[in-house]
Design a protein around this motif. Structure first.
Motif, mmCIF file in Angstrom:
data_model
loop_
_atom_site.group_PDB
_atom_site.id
_atom_site.type_symbol
_atom_site.label_atom_id
_atom_site.label_comp_id
_atom_site.label_asym_id
_atom_site.label_seq_id
_atom_site.Cartn_x
_atom_site.Cartn_y
_atom_site.Cartn_z
ATOM 1 N N ASP A 80 12.264 0.559 -8.134
ATOM 2 C CA ASP A 80 12.487 1.998 -8.042
ATOM 3 C C ASP A 80 11.200 2.810 -8.044
ATOM 4 O O ASP A 80 11.236 4.037 -8.178
ATOM 5 C CB ASP A 80 13.393 2.470 -9.178
ATOM 6 N N GLU A 81 10.036 2.165 -7.880
ATOM 7 C CA GLU A 81 8.765 2.885 -7.859
ATOM 8 C C GLU A 81 8.731 3.842 -6.661
ATOM 9 O O GLU A 81 8.970 3.442 -5.528
ATOM 10 C CB GLU A 81 7.600 1.901 -7.748
ATOM 11 N N PRO A 82 8.450 5.145 -6.897
ATOM 12 C CA PRO A 82 8.366 6.083 -5.762
ATOM 13 C C PRO A 82 7.108 5.836 -4.950
ATOM 14 O O PRO A 82 6.186 5.132 -5.379
ATOM 15 C CB PRO A 82 8.309 7.446 -6.449
ATOM 16 N N HIS A 83 7.071 6.404 -3.771
ATOM 17 C CA HIS A 83 5.886 6.253 -2.919
ATOM 18 C C HIS A 83 4.642 6.765 -3.634
ATOM 19 O O HIS A 83 4.607 7.880 -4.143
ATOM 20 C CB HIS A 83 6.064 7.023 -1.611
ATOM 21 N N ARG A 84 3.605 5.910 -3.637
ATOM 22 C CA ARG A 84 2.296 6.281 -4.176
ATOM 23 C C ARG A 84 1.235 5.661 -3.272
ATOM 24 O O ARG A 84 0.515 4.750 -3.670
ATOM 25 C CB ARG A 84 2.129 5.798 -5.621
ATOM 26 N N ASP A 139 21.825 -10.525 6.571
ATOM 27 C CA ASP A 139 22.544 -9.673 5.624
ATOM 28 C C ASP A 139 23.532 -8.740 6.321
ATOM 29 O O ASP A 139 23.280 -8.261 7.425
ATOM 30 C CB ASP A 139 21.533 -8.835 4.827
ATOM 31 N N GLU A 140 24.649 -8.484 5.649
ATOM 32 C CA GLU A 140 25.645 -7.552 6.159
ATOM 33 C C GLU A 140 26.050 -6.529 5.108
ATOM 34 O O GLU A 140 27.085 -5.864 5.243
ATOM 35 C CB GLU A 140 26.889 -8.319 6.646
ATOM 36 N N SER A 141 25.240 -6.375 4.061
ATOM 37 C CA SER A 141 25.629 -5.519 2.948
ATOM 38 C C SER A 141 24.768 -4.277 2.770
ATOM 39 O O SER A 141 25.210 -3.301 2.158
ATOM 40 C CB SER A 141 25.588 -6.328 1.642
ATOM 41 N N VAL A 142 23.548 -4.303 3.278
ATOM 42 C CA VAL A 142 22.596 -3.235 2.987
ATOM 43 C C VAL A 142 22.722 -2.099 3.993
ATOM 44 O O VAL A 142 22.772 -2.328 5.209
ATOM 45 C CB VAL A 142 21.152 -3.799 3.001
ATOM 46 N N GLU A 143 22.774 -0.871 3.491
ATOM 47 C CA GLU A 143 22.645 0.308 4.346
ATOM 48 C C GLU A 143 21.177 0.664 4.510
ATOM 49 O O GLU A 143 20.671 0.809 5.621
ATOM 50 C CB GLU A 143 23.387 1.499 3.743
ATOM 51 N N TRP A 144 20.487 0.835 3.418
ATOM 52 C CA TRP A 144 19.047 1.099 3.388
ATOM 53 C C TRP A 144 18.498 0.541 2.095
ATOM 54 O O TRP A 144 19.080 0.731 1.020
ATOM 55 C CB TRP A 144 18.768 2.599 3.446
ATOM 56 N N ASP A 145 17.368 -0.185 2.200
ATOM 57 C CA ASP A 145 16.746 -0.706 0.985
ATOM 58 C C ASP A 145 15.348 -1.185 1.321
ATOM 59 O O ASP A 145 14.983 -1.332 2.498
ATOM 60 C CB ASP A 145 17.566 -1.860 0.398
ATOM 61 N N HIS A 146 14.554 -1.427 0.281
ATOM 62 C CA HIS A 146 13.239 -2.025 0.465
ATOM 63 C C HIS A 146 13.073 -3.166 -0.528
ATOM 64 O O HIS A 146 13.684 -3.182 -1.597
ATOM 65 C CB HIS A 146 12.117 -0.986 0.306
ATOM 66 N N PHE A 147 12.219 -4.118 -0.144
ATOM 67 C CA PHE A 147 11.997 -5.323 -0.943
ATOM 68 C C PHE A 147 10.515 -5.664 -0.906
ATOM 69 O O PHE A 147 9.866 -5.557 0.139
ATOM 70 C CB PHE A 147 12.807 -6.502 -0.382
ATOM 71 N N TYR A 148 9.971 -6.099 -2.052
ATOM 72 C CA TYR A 148 8.579 -6.521 -2.079
ATOM 73 C C TYR A 148 8.432 -7.885 -1.423
ATOM 74 O O TYR A 148 9.167 -8.824 -1.754
ATOM 75 C CB TYR A 148 8.059 -6.578 -3.521
ATOM 76 N N LEU A 190 3.854 -6.047 -9.101
ATOM 77 C CA LEU A 190 5.019 -5.563 -8.374
ATOM 78 C C LEU A 190 6.173 -6.519 -8.641
ATOM 79 O O LEU A 190 5.974 -7.733 -8.642
ATOM 80 C CB LEU A 190 4.755 -5.534 -6.870
ATOM 81 N N ASP A 191 7.380 -5.996 -8.836
ATOM 82 C CA ASP A 191 8.466 -6.925 -9.103
ATOM 83 C C ASP A 191 9.819 -6.320 -8.744
ATOM 84 O O ASP A 191 10.183 -5.256 -9.242
ATOM 85 C CB ASP A 191 8.475 -7.334 -10.576
ATOM 86 N N HIS A 194 0.813 -1.219 0.000
ATOM 87 C CA HIS A 194 0.000 0.000 0.000
ATOM 88 C C HIS A 194 0.847 1.269 0.000
ATOM 89 O O HIS A 194 0.314 2.354 -0.242
ATOM 90 C CB HIS A 194 -0.956 -0.011 1.184
ATOM 91 N N ALA A 195 2.158 1.151 0.230
ATOM 92 C CA ALA A 195 3.042 2.311 0.087
ATOM 93 C C ALA A 195 3.130 2.755 -1.371
ATOM 94 O O ALA A 195 3.435 3.914 -1.668
ATOM 95 C CB ALA A 195 4.438 1.995 0.619
ATOM 96 N N VAL A 196 2.862 1.829 -2.292
ATOM 97 C CA VAL A 196 2.797 2.150 -3.722
ATOM 98 C C VAL A 196 1.449 1.726 -4.289
ATOM 99 O O VAL A 196 1.294 1.472 -5.473
ATOM 100 C CB VAL A 196 3.949 1.479 -4.500
#
Length: 284
Positions: free
Chosen positions: A145-149, A239-248, A258-259, A121-123
Motif C-alpha cells: 500500500d506504499e503511495p507513489h514516491r 489471472d482472471e480476478s484482478v481489475e487493477w493492482d500492482h506487484f513488486y 519492499l514487500d 523507482h515508483a516508490v
C-alpha cells in the motif's frame, strides 16, 4: 486456445527474460514482439514488427487480435533510472507519450489486459531516504500500500503508467497489472552479485571492496531472477480476478525493503523460486 500477447520493447533484459522462459513450441502464448528496430535474434515462433510507441498510427494495427500487451518499451535519455533529475525534457515527454499511446491502443482494440513494466523507482524515495541501512537490516519499509514516491523523472514515468493503467481499468474495463520490477539483469549477470561483478568488469571497483559489497547488499534485496520475472508475467497473464493492482517484481529474497509477498501469492499465485540470500558469492 493460445493467448495472443504483444510485447513492446522486447530486446532488453526484461523482454528477453519473458520470451526465454515463456516462448516456445509448448507455450500457451503466441508472442508478437514490437520494437523500434529489427530484433537481432528473435525467439522461434514469435512474430516481429517494427514500430515506434511514440507514433500511435504505427503501433495501432499491431494491437488487433491481441489479448494482452506487456509494455516494456522505454525511450532512453533521462539520465538513468536512478538519476535525481528534475524538470521537463524531450525524452521525458516522449516516454509519457509512448505510455499513453500504448494504453489508448489497448483500449481501442479491446484487449483484455495490460501488463506495465513499472519499477521500484515508483516508490524509490523510500530507498533514497533510508540508504544504505535498508540494504543491510532487512526491515520492510514499503509494503503493497506504499503511495507513489518517485526518486527521479524515470520514477515519475512509472508512477504515471500505473495511474493511467488504473484509469484504463476503472473507466474502460481493461485488467491492469503494474509490475514494480526490482533488478532483472541479462543472463551473464543474473544473480545477486551481478551488479557488483559488472562493476568489476568495467573497472569501477575491485572484488571485495566496500563499493562491491554495497552493490551486493543492495541486489540481495532487489534482485528478481529472470525465471521469477517470467513466472510473475505468466501469473498475471493467466489471472482472471484482478481489475487493477500492482506487484513488486522481486525474487523470494529474505532481505528486502519492499514487500508484498503475501499479497502477490494470494492474489495471482506468484511463487518465486530464488532468494538472493542463498548466494554467498558469484558463480564460478
Amino acid at each position: 486456445m493460445d493467448t495472443n500477447v504483444l510485447v513492446t520493447g522486447p530486446a532488453g533484459p526484461v523482454g528477453t527474460a519473458v520470451t526465454d522462459h515463456l516462448a516456445g513450441d509448448d507455450s500457451p502464448y503466441e508472442f508478437t514482439l514490437l520494437d523500434v528496430e529489427e530484433l537481432d535474434d528473435p525467439p522461434a515462433g514469435a512474430e516481429t514488427v517494427v514500430a515506434d510507441v511514440r507514433e500511435y498510427d504505427e503501433i495501432r494495427p499491431h494491437f488487433e487480435g491481441q489479448d494482452a500487451v506487456v509494455h516494456l518499451a522505454r525511450v532512453p535519455g533521462m539520465g538513468g533510472s536512478g538519476a535525481r533529475d528534475v524538470g521537463w525534457s524531450e525524452p521525458f515527454a516522449d516516454n509519457l507519450e509512448g505510455i499513453s499511446n500504448v494504453y489508448e491502443a489497448a483500449v481501442d482494440a479491446g484487449l483484455d489486459s495490460v501488463l506495465w513494466a513499472s519499477s521500484n523507482h515508483a516508490v524509490g524515495m523510500v530507498e533514497v531516504r533510508n540508504e544504505p541501512d535498508c540494504y543491510h537490516d532487512g526491515e520492510v519499509l514499503a509494503g503493497h500500500d506504499e503511495p507513489h514516491r518517485p526518486d527521479s523523472l524515470y520514477g515519475v514515468t512509472k508512477a504515471y503508467g500505473e495511474d493511467l493503467g488504473r484509469l484504463a481499468a476503472e473507466a474502460h474495463g481493461v485488467c491492469f497489472y503494474g509490475l514494480r520490477i526490482g533488478a532483472v539483469r541479462d543472463p551473464e549477470y543474473d544473480h545477486p552479485y551481478g551488479d557488483a561483478e559488472r562493476g568489476v568488469d568495467r573497472g569501477d571497483w575491485e572484488r571485495g571492496s566496500d563499493e562491491y559489497d554495497e552493490q551486493v547488499a543492495r541486489m540481495k534485496a532487489l534482485w528478481q531472477s529472470r525465471r521469477d520475472l517470467a513466472h510473475l508475467v505468466d501469473r498475471c497473464l493467466r489471472d482472471e480476478s484482478v481489475e487493477w493492482d500492482h506487484f513488486y517484481g522481486l525474487s523470494g529474497n529474505s532481505r528486502r525493503w519492499l514487500d508484498d509477498a503475501d499479497h502477490a501469492r494470494e492474489t495471482i499465485g506468484y511463487e518465486p523460486e530464488d532468494d538472493g540470500e542463498e548466494w554467498d558469492g558469484p558463480p564460478e
